[in-house]
Design a protein around this motif. Sequence first.
Motif, PDB file in Angstrom:
ATOM      1  N   GLY A 201       1.123  -1.506   0.112  1.00 27.15           N
ATOM      2  CA  GLY A 201       0.099   0.155  -0.009  1.00 27.15           C
ATOM      3  C   GLY A 201       0.869   1.170   0.213  1.00 27.15           C
ATOM      4  O   GLY A 201       2.271   1.474  -0.014  1.00 27.15           O
ATOM      5  N   ASP A 202       0.109   2.801   0.238  1.00 26.30           N
ATOM      6  CA  ASP A 202       1.327   3.883  -0.565  1.00 26.30           C
ATOM      7  C   ASP A 202       1.848   3.704   1.225  1.00 26.30           C
ATOM      8  O   ASP A 202       2.706   4.569   1.287  1.00 26.30           O
ATOM      9  N   GLY A 203       0.950   3.199   2.098  1.00 23.56           N
ATOM     10  CA  GLY A 203       1.317   3.006   3.615  1.00 23.56           C
ATOM     11  C   GLY A 203       3.262   2.416   3.918  1.00 23.56           C
ATOM     12  O   GLY A 203       3.874   3.382   4.633  1.00 23.56           O
ATOM     13  N   ALA A 204       2.836   2.079   2.919  1.00 22.01           N
ATOM     14  CA  ALA A 204       4.188   0.484   2.477  1.00 22.01           C
ATOM     15  C   ALA A 204       5.145   1.691   2.117  1.00 22.01           C
ATOM     16  O   ALA A 204       6.251   1.236   1.767  1.00 22.01           O
ATOM     17  N   ALA A 205       4.917   2.379   0.910  1.00 27.10           N
ATOM     18  CA  ALA A 205       5.686   2.562  -0.076  1.00 27.10           C
ATOM     19  C   ALA A 205       6.792   3.755   0.439  1.00 27.10           C
ATOM     20  O   ALA A 205       7.935   4.085  -0.447  1.00 27.10           O
ATOM     21  N   ASN A 206       7.011   4.139   1.741  1.00 30.18           N
ATOM     22  CA  ASN A 206       7.665   4.364   2.722  1.00 30.18           C
ATOM     23  C   ASN A 206       8.898   3.677   3.036  1.00 30.18           C
ATOM     24  O   ASN A 206       9.812   4.442   3.727  1.00 30.18           O
ATOM     25  N   GLN A 207       8.783   2.536   3.480  1.00 33.48           N
ATOM     26  CA  GLN A 207       9.742   2.484   3.868  1.00 33.48           C
ATOM     27  C   GLN A 207      10.820   1.138   2.645  1.00 33.48           C
ATOM     28  O   GLN A 207      10.910   1.286   2.017  1.00 33.48           O
ATOM     29  N   GLY A 208      12.670   1.583   4.207  1.00 31.93           N
ATOM     30  CA  GLY A 208      13.366   1.502   3.489  1.00 31.93           C
ATOM     31  C   GLY A 208      13.266  -0.167   2.583  1.00 31.93           C
ATOM     32  O   GLY A 208      14.089  -0.333   1.861  1.00 31.93           O
ATOM     33  N   GLN A 209      13.047  -1.288   2.932  1.00 28.31           N
ATOM     34  CA  GLN A 209      13.399  -1.983   2.745  1.00 28.31           C
ATOM     35  C   GLN A 209      12.939  -2.796   1.467  1.00 28.31           C
ATOM     36  O   GLN A 209      13.078  -3.461   0.096  1.00 28.31           O
ATOM     37  N   LEU A 210      11.590  -2.009   1.585  1.00 23.50           N
ATOM     38  CA  LEU A 210      11.154  -1.897  -0.677  1.00 23.50           C
ATOM     39  C   LEU A 210      12.151  -1.366  -1.464  1.00 23.50           C
ATOM     40  O   LEU A 210      12.251  -1.541  -2.373  1.00 23.50           O
ATOM     41  N   PHE A 211      13.002  -0.629  -1.057  1.00 20.45           N
ATOM     42  CA  PHE A 211      14.171   0.618  -1.440  1.00 20.45           C
ATOM     43  C   PHE A 211      15.191  -0.871  -2.256  1.00 20.45           C
ATOM     44  O   PHE A 211      16.008  -1.039  -3.206  1.00 20.45           O
ATOM     45  N   GLU A 212      14.883  -1.327  -0.414  1.00 17.46           N
ATOM     46  CA  GLU A 212      16.662  -2.364  -1.001  1.00 17.46           C
ATOM     47  C   GLU A 212      16.149  -3.446  -2.030  1.00 17.46           C
ATOM     48  O   GLU A 212      16.859  -3.932  -2.917  1.00 17.46           O
ATOM     49  N   ALA A 213      15.314  -3.841  -1.329  1.00 14.95           N
ATOM     50  CA  ALA A 213      14.598  -4.986  -2.797  1.00 14.95           C
ATOM     51  C   ALA A 213      14.593  -4.727  -3.670  1.00 14.95           C
ATOM     52  O   ALA A 213      14.873  -5.307  -4.886  1.00 14.95           O
ATOM     53  N   LEU A 214      13.831  -2.812  -4.286  1.00 14.28           N
ATOM     54  CA  LEU A 214      14.340  -3.021  -5.745  1.00 14.28           C
ATOM     55  C   LEU A 214      15.597  -2.869  -6.453  1.00 14.28           C
ATOM     56  O   LEU A 214      15.633  -3.157  -7.295  1.00 14.28           O
ATOM     57  N   ASN A 215      16.560  -2.103  -5.472  1.00 18.35           N
ATOM     58  CA  ASN A 215      17.573  -2.245  -5.928  1.00 18.35           C
ATOM     59  C   ASN A 215      18.700  -3.151  -6.868  1.00 18.35           C
ATOM     60  O   ASN A 215      18.770  -3.873  -7.104  1.00 18.35           O
ATOM     61  N   ILE A 216      18.272  -4.587  -5.665  1.00 17.34           N
ATOM     62  CA  ILE A 216      18.856  -5.443  -5.667  1.00 17.34           C
ATOM     63  C   ILE A 216      18.263  -6.891  -7.279  1.00 17.34           C
ATOM     64  O   ILE A 216      18.297  -6.610  -7.601  1.00 17.34           O
ATOM     65  N   ALA A 217      17.199  -6.411  -7.050  1.00 16.91           N
ATOM     66  CA  ALA A 217      15.905  -6.287  -8.343  1.00 16.91           C
ATOM     67  C   ALA A 217      16.120  -5.794  -9.678  1.00 16.91           C
ATOM     68  O   ALA A 217      16.745  -6.714 -10.625  1.00 16.91           O
ATOM     69  N   ALA A 218      16.879  -4.425  -9.723  1.00 14.75           N
ATOM     70  CA  ALA A 218      17.311  -4.323 -10.958  1.00 14.75           C
ATOM     71  C   ALA A 218      18.953  -4.481 -11.027  1.00 14.75           C
ATOM     72  O   ALA A 218      18.830  -4.244 -12.484  1.00 14.75           O
ATOM     73  N   LEU A 219      19.237  -4.852 -10.334  1.00 20.39           N
ATOM     74  CA  LEU A 219      20.690  -5.422 -10.639  1.00 20.39           C
ATOM     75  C   LEU A 219      20.840  -6.023 -10.876  1.00 20.39           C
ATOM     76  O   LEU A 219      21.624  -6.828 -11.811  1.00 20.39           O
TER      77      LEU A 219
END
Length: 409
Positions: A201-219
């Motif tokens: 949800g939008d409430g979880a969109a600011n979570q740090g773990q989301l960006f960490e996961a997205l970074n390695i998914a993109a790598l």
Amino acid sequence: MALSRLSSRSTTLLQPLATAAFPTSLRRRHISTDTTPITVETSLPFTTHLVEPPSRAVETSSEELLSFFRDMALMRRMEIAADSLYKAKLIRGFCHLYDGQEAVAIGMEAAITRRDAIITSYRDHCTFLGRGGGLFEAFSELMGRTTGCSKGKGGSMHFYKKDASFYGGHGIVGAQAPLGCGLAFAQKYSKEEAVTFTLYGDGAANQGQLFEALNIAALWDLPAVLVCENNHYGMGTAEWRSAKSPAYFKRGDYVPGLKVDGMDALAVKQACKFAKEYALKNGPIILEMDTYRYHGHSMSDPGSTYRTRDEISGVRQVRDPIDRVRKLIISHDIATEKELKDMEKEVRKDVDAAVAQAKESPIPKPSELFTNIYVKGFGSESFGADRKELRKCRHTKIISSLSTEQTQA
């Protein structure tokens, strides 16, 4: 009476259509299950980030539109029933309802297969139904019965259906994001040609773990589709109060994104089809579903202290996903208003029957507290402080003895 030829294009998605416009004889004919293609334009254009948008022209059929209507009506009725069961104290603990957001679950399923994985947050009842789960299993789980999809031990927030690649609801905000990217890694490693849809949800969109996961998914170019179900309130906090940039589809920076009308099931279908094809070839992509929930954040939230009742009723009148499909069905002469109402009555009967059956199901035995904690057949090694004394134990045996003691006590 034979159906008139279906129009090839709809231009009346949001226009109300009076039932009186159809003659009485037409209302009595059989509901169409024609598979002839119908092309419908999405209610709104897609907004994009670092990617060209998919076409707004979506191909559907009478059969699909009727299934959309029935499935969304079933989801809506299930959540209304869950509201009543919670108030009657037959559902305990947390309970987060999905009514209003049904188009996301329905449109997504129409674009993918059961080989594609889905993982989501605690608002998971309708996602479970979309994956092929049954009403009886859903209500049993909600009421903590052994016949539930998680054997009555997961409750509202932890539905699960592994045989349909549904890896559950998760109670920790944002925790499903790295798990979803892990599922995508497994798919790529195994060369499965499938993708994982990770919902948050939008409430979880600011979570740090989301960006960490997205970074390695993109790598690693993982086949991951991250879906932000933006219902505009993280619990009771409006998006503009919690996010400096509420354009969540752009949050991936180097990862492409697409903003979708999440109240339009056909727009969701088109976006998810596009996202799946993109992710298989290029790696992760973000979808922001602009949607809305009618209930509060959870059953403990009345949902009217941080927004007005006029706001809620306004969305219902203009953007309700079920009414949109209803108007499409009527405008294409697929079924009449009366026939759709009859379908809704049947849905209500199905829900009532499932609730009654689930109420009669047994609750788990006390010994079940100790099952499904350790993998059977694996032991552990425990050393003393001097690292010389070694004790081997079998978890299953220890748990079994504890279970027996608890039962005897």
